[in-house]
Enzyme design. Structure first.
Site, short mmCIF file in Angstrom:
data_model
loop_
_atom_site.label_atom_id
_atom_site.label_comp_id
_atom_site.label_asym_id
_atom_site.label_seq_id
_atom_site.Cartn_x
_atom_site.Cartn_y
_atom_site.Cartn_z
N ASP A 87 -8.37 -9.29 3.63
CA ASP A 87 -8.13 -8.26 4.59
C ASP A 87 -9.04 -8.01 5.62
OD1 ASP A 87 -7.74 -6.01 5.46
OD2 ASP A 87 -7.43 -5.00 4.32
N GLU A 143 -12.22 -3.09 12.26
CA GLU A 143 -12.56 -2.62 11.34
C GLU A 143 -13.55 -2.12 9.92
OE1 GLU A 143 -8.38 -2.06 9.07
OE2 GLU A 143 -9.18 -0.70 7.13
N GLU A 188 0.68 -1.54 0.30
CA GLU A 188 0.02 -0.23 -0.35
C GLU A 188 1.04 1.15 0.36
OE1 GLU A 188 -2.46 -0.61 3.02
OE2 GLU A 188 -4.11 -1.57 2.27
C1 GCV Z 1 -2.78 0.35 8.83
C2 GCV Z 1 -6.12 -1.80 5.35
C3 GCV Z 1 -6.57 -0.67 6.82
C4 GCV Z 1 -5.29 0.42 5.93
C5 GCV Z 1 -4.50 -1.10 6.98
C6 GCV Z 1 -3.73 -1.37 6.44
C7 GCV Z 1 -2.63 -2.44 6.85
O1 GCV Z 1 -5.94 -1.39 4.31
O2 GCV Z 1 -7.83 0.00 5.25
O3 GCV Z 1 -5.62 1.71 7.32
O4 GCV Z 1 -2.88 0.08 7.43
O5 GCV Z 1 -5.26 -2.27 5.74
O6 GCV Z 1 -2.72 -3.60 7.65
O7 GCV Z 1 -1.22 -2.18 6.65
#
Ligand code: GCV
Length: 644
Positions: free
Chosen positions: A339, A367, A260
């Protein structure tokens, strides 16, 4: 104090047995002394009047026998009319908390001989240096304020909470390392880190920090972070020497690389193993470990690209590297291949690493599971993952037998009740117990947590336990159907938006048309099923044998596909959404029935959360059902109101 003590409150009506009146034994270490203090304070809070008798044993007593060392094995056994706790200082802490918990629940002789299943059982905070928390739903950070780490008494109580449920590690900053958090490595906050580490260490909790792979460039202006560059290697060695020698309780680094947008070895044409090993060599002289995340995938996918499948990415990247990582690297793998969705299969990568250390990363920060406004008790999901048989190696077949550590993205913040929703603390407590013993029973954990949090009135225990145990299925029913995932609002990930991610770059598509929905992941599709061993691959690849709760994770199907009970796929989704909302309503009503049995502020806080949950559940029901109805023009067989 502007926060509660959760299950460490010890307000209970339990009748303490006679032996709790005398404490014998003089532990010598800091952790042993902390254990003695916890025992004395805990018994006093329960209404006891324990007397510290030094080493004199004059009658029924609790004896603390401390061994030197760092071993975590603990023994609690009857000794005459009393009890004896035996272990190292940190093991005594676990023993004392076990004893207190069980005394608080009215158990007289809670004998126990136990070692934790894993040497690393930790929480990952996504706390930023400015005090915000990425995906945090319970206030702001209690580790960071105004751009720097800060020590407070709350951290001590946090350490007590962790140890009391068996956890022994904590990574205090976000895996996305930005701005001032970069400087945790540089020594700028040595004093603060040392203080935090010492406080955690008194309770046997190790400090971890997340670091950025390109720190040599960001902190010292090097022109590369290439892991094979000798200057870069030396930079990490020098930095680690400084850091580890000044912070003895630092256990190592957590790293999100090539993920990411975060920097990583791929930028230099190096493998994940080359990147991780370079860091592993730098921390090795200090006994340090590298927790290397496997959340590596293409997050700039074009939705028209039908070849790429995000679910495949982790295995594609890491399985071929098995055996190439140093022995002080642990690959940190999210429980599912995508995820933290409400329903995913177990990550196949967990089976592929025969010669590499691996750990599961869970998420108790909710989340995608209601963000601590909805009740969603996750232990049943975690048990399913840990119990899952990967069928790679008969001698250690289950996920729980294949890993050497566990962690969870943490759900705490500086809210009065730590977790936003009072009932979300069950996930924190439960994750701790499960990390110690992966066989822990989610129902029993819920029961214990309820008694310790709300007292022993059987009606309360039954209602709270029932709510917790139903909550995940209820959430799943009114939210995202049958494993398809996502369908939430982009950015904040809360509430329904069935096409919110559909034409974006994240690789999370369902590609629904008026005829069919889902991504085919069998051999005729993306081939993701082939990442499992043959029997599992065949099971998932066939629509008939694929577990129904995962049907839309693995298959693209027409809406009139017949489910096993004869309903069409679409009717099943309509029904789940209507039922899910009604069941959420029933949970909320059940909570209302506890009004006279709970402290008014606790009752009111949770009632308010149920109000938010119902509002959101209703939205989920109506948005998903209406969207599907408008797409298909197939009505609900039962003629219920679908909003247009
Ligand atoms: C900490 C997802 C979440 C991100 C998170 C990422 C990860 O994409 O939305 O906020 O980043 O996972 O686990 O690195």
């Amino acid at each position: 104090m502007d926060y509660s003590l959760l299950w460490l409150d010890w307000k209970t009506n339990a009748l303490l047995p006679e032996y709790t009146g005398r404490i014998v034994g003089l532990p010598a270490t800091r952790q042993g002394k902390a254990a003695l203090r916890e025992l004395m304070n805990g018994l006093k809070a329960m209404g006891g009047e324990p007397e510290q008798c030094g080493n004199r044993e004059t009658g029924p007593a609790i004896r603390l026998t401390e061994y030197l060392g760092n071993d975590e094995k603990v023994t609690l056994r009857r000794r005459g009319e009393g009890m004896e706790l035996i272990g190292s200082g940190r093991a005594l802490l676990y023993g004392v908390f076990h004893l207190l918990r069980h005394l608080a629940m009215g158990e007289t002789y809670p004998e126990w001989e136990s070692s934790p299943a894993y040497p690393i059982r930790m929480l990952d905070h996504w706390d930023n240096a400015d005090g915000s928390i990425e995906r945090g739903y319970a206030g702001r950070s209690f580790f960071f304020r105004g751009g720097r780490p800060v020590y407070s008494e709350r951290i001590r109580d946090y350490a007590r909470l962790l140890t009391s449920c068996g956890l022994n590690g904590c990574c205090i900053n976000n895996v996305n390392v930005h701005e001032n958090a970069l400087k945790l490595l540089s020594g700028s906050y040595k004093k603060e880190l040392k203080r935090i580490a010492a406080c955690l260490g008194e309770y046997g909790v190790s400090l971890w920090i997340s670091v950025s792979f390109s720190s040599p460039m960001e902190l010292s202006g090097l022109d590369t972070a290439d892991p094979l560059d000798p200057g870069v290697q030396q930079w990490w060695k020098d930095t680690c020497l400084q850091l580890f020698t000044s912070i003895p309780n630092l256990a190592g680094f957590l790293v999100k690389a090539d993920s990411e947008g975060r920097p990583g070895p791929h930028s230099y044409g190096r493998t994940q193993a080359e990147g991780a090993n370079m860091l592993a060599d730098a921390v090795r002289p200090f006994g340090g470990k590298i927790l290397w995340r496997c959340f590596v995938y293409n997050c700039t996918q074009d939705w028209r690209d039908t070849k790429t499948d995000r679910a495949r990415a982790q295995c594609d990247h890491f399985a071929p590297l098995d055996g190439q990582f140093r022995d002080n690297v642990i690959l940190q793998i999210k429980n599912g291949p995508v995820d933290f969705q409400i329903r995913e299969p177990v990550s196949p990568l967990l089976g592929h690493l025969e010669h590499t250390n691996s750990m599961v990363e869970f998420q108790i920060a909710q989340e995608y599971t209601g963000q601590q406004r909805h009740v969603c008790y996750l232990l049943p999901m975690f048990r399913e993952v840990l119990d899952f048989r990967l069928e790679h190696r008969p001698e250690r077949d289950k996920v729980s037998e294949n890993i050497c550590a566990v962690c969870a993205v943490c759900n705490t913040g500086d809210d009065y009740n730590w977790t936003g929703h009072d009932l979300a603390a069950a996930n924190l407590f439960g994750f701790g117990l499960l990390s110690w013993d992966p066989q822990a029973d989610p129902a029993e954990v819920a029961r214990q947590w309820s008694i310790l949090s709300f007292g022993s009135d059987p009606a309360v225990t039954k209602t709270v336990t029932d709510i917790l145990l139903r909550s995940r299925d209820v959430y799943e029913k009114y939210s995202v159907p049958l494993g398809i995932g996502w369908m939430c609002v982009p950015e904040d990930h809360y509430g329904p938006s069935p096409e919110g991610f559909e034409y974006d770059r994240w690789g999370t598509y369902h590609k629904a048309t008026h005829r069919e929905i889902g991504v085919e992941r069998g051999p005729d599709g993306t081939g993701f099923t082939e990442q499992y061993t043959p029997r599992l691959a065949a099971m998932y690849a066939s629509v008939e044998s694929c577990p129904e709760e995962l049907l839309l994770f693995f298959h693209r199907l027409p809406y009139d596909y017949r489910m096993k009970d004869g309903r069409t796929l679409l009717q099943r989704i309509y029904d789940d959404h209507f039922e899910g909302f009604e069941e959420a309503q029933a949970m909320s009503d059940a909570w209302d029935g506890l009004r006279d049995k709970l402290e008014p502020d606790v009752f009111a806080r949770v009632q308010e959360r149920f109000r938010m949950q119902l509002h959101s559940a209703e939205q989920w029901r109506d948005v998903i059902n209406s969207w599907l109805y408008r797409l298909t023009l197939i009505p609900d067989e039962k003629g219920r109101k679908i909003y247009l």
